[in-house]
Design a protein around this motif. Sequence first.
Motif, PDB file in Angstrom:
ATOM      1  N   ALA A 232       0.833  -1.208   0.000  1.00  0.00           N
ATOM      2  CA  ALA A 232       0.000   0.000   0.000  1.00  0.00           C
ATOM      3  C   ALA A 232       0.865   1.255   0.000  1.00  0.00           C
ATOM      4  O   ALA A 232       0.610   2.199  -0.752  1.00  0.00           O
ATOM      5  N   LYS A 233       1.907   1.249   0.842  1.00  0.00           N
ATOM      6  CA  LYS A 233       2.799   2.417   0.946  1.00  0.00           C
ATOM      7  C   LYS A 233       3.465   2.735  -0.384  1.00  0.00           C
ATOM      8  O   LYS A 233       3.650   3.900  -0.745  1.00  0.00           O
ATOM      9  N   ASN A 234       3.829   1.689  -1.136  1.00  0.00           N
ATOM     10  CA  ASN A 234       4.510   1.882  -2.417  1.00  0.00           C
ATOM     11  C   ASN A 234       3.561   2.125  -3.584  1.00  0.00           C
ATOM     12  O   ASN A 234       4.015   2.467  -4.674  1.00  0.00           O
ATOM     13  N   THR A 235       2.267   1.949  -3.361  1.00  0.00           N
ATOM     14  CA  THR A 235       1.286   2.083  -4.433  1.00  0.00           C
ATOM     15  C   THR A 235       0.485   3.383  -4.334  1.00  0.00           C
ATOM     16  O   THR A 235       0.078   3.948  -5.342  1.00  0.00           O
ATOM     17  N   MET A 236       0.245   3.847  -3.129  1.00  0.00           N
ATOM     18  CA  MET A 236      -0.614   5.023  -2.927  1.00  0.00           C
ATOM     19  C   MET A 236      -0.220   5.732  -1.637  1.00  0.00           C
ATOM     20  O   MET A 236       0.543   5.187  -0.841  1.00  0.00           O
ATOM     21  N   ASP A 237      -0.762   6.911  -1.442  1.00  0.00           N
ATOM     22  CA  ASP A 237      -0.563   7.600  -0.167  1.00  0.00           C
ATOM     23  C   ASP A 237      -1.208   6.753   0.920  1.00  0.00           C
ATOM     24  O   ASP A 237      -2.384   6.396   0.825  1.00  0.00           O
ATOM     25  N   SER A 238      -0.443   6.397   1.928  1.00  0.00           N
ATOM     26  CA  SER A 238      -0.936   5.512   2.978  1.00  0.00           C
ATOM     27  C   SER A 238      -0.751   6.145   4.345  1.00  0.00           C
ATOM     28  O   SER A 238       0.193   6.901   4.572  1.00  0.00           O
ATOM     29  N   TYR A 239      -1.661   5.809   5.236  1.00  0.00           N
ATOM     30  CA  TYR A 239      -1.651   6.374   6.580  1.00  0.00           C
ATOM     31  C   TYR A 239      -2.012   5.299   7.590  1.00  0.00           C
ATOM     32  O   TYR A 239      -2.733   4.355   7.283  1.00  0.00           O
ATOM     33  N   ILE A 240      -1.510   5.446   8.782  1.00  0.00           N
ATOM     34  CA  ILE A 240      -1.931   4.630   9.911  1.00  0.00           C
ATOM     35  C   ILE A 240      -2.738   5.559  10.816  1.00  0.00           C
ATOM     36  O   ILE A 240      -2.264   6.623  11.209  1.00  0.00           O
TER      37      ILE A 240
END
Length: 89
Positions: free
Chosen positions: A22-30
């Motif tokens: 997810a981090k490498n594919t799109m803006d991701s957040y926790i």
Amino acid sequence: MLTFLRIIFFLVDNAPNTLNLAKNTMDSYIVSTSYGQYIEAISDYLDFPFENTYYTHLDNLDNYELSVDEKEKLIEFKDIIVDIAKKRV
């Protein structure tokens, strides 16, 4: 504190791989209700950008005043915990 936190958490199977994808594919957040210290330790472990996390903020505990009742209750809790620990030894 962060060193201690790094050794006590468990993740769902394949969570690191999924988060990395997810981090490498799109803006991701926790987004978590956990405290920042815990999220920082997880972010370090997962190589996830801490700046992309939202968590519960806890100000310096020294900034809070406790009432006499609260202090007494904390001492009572401490005594209970110590008693439990003594029984397990």
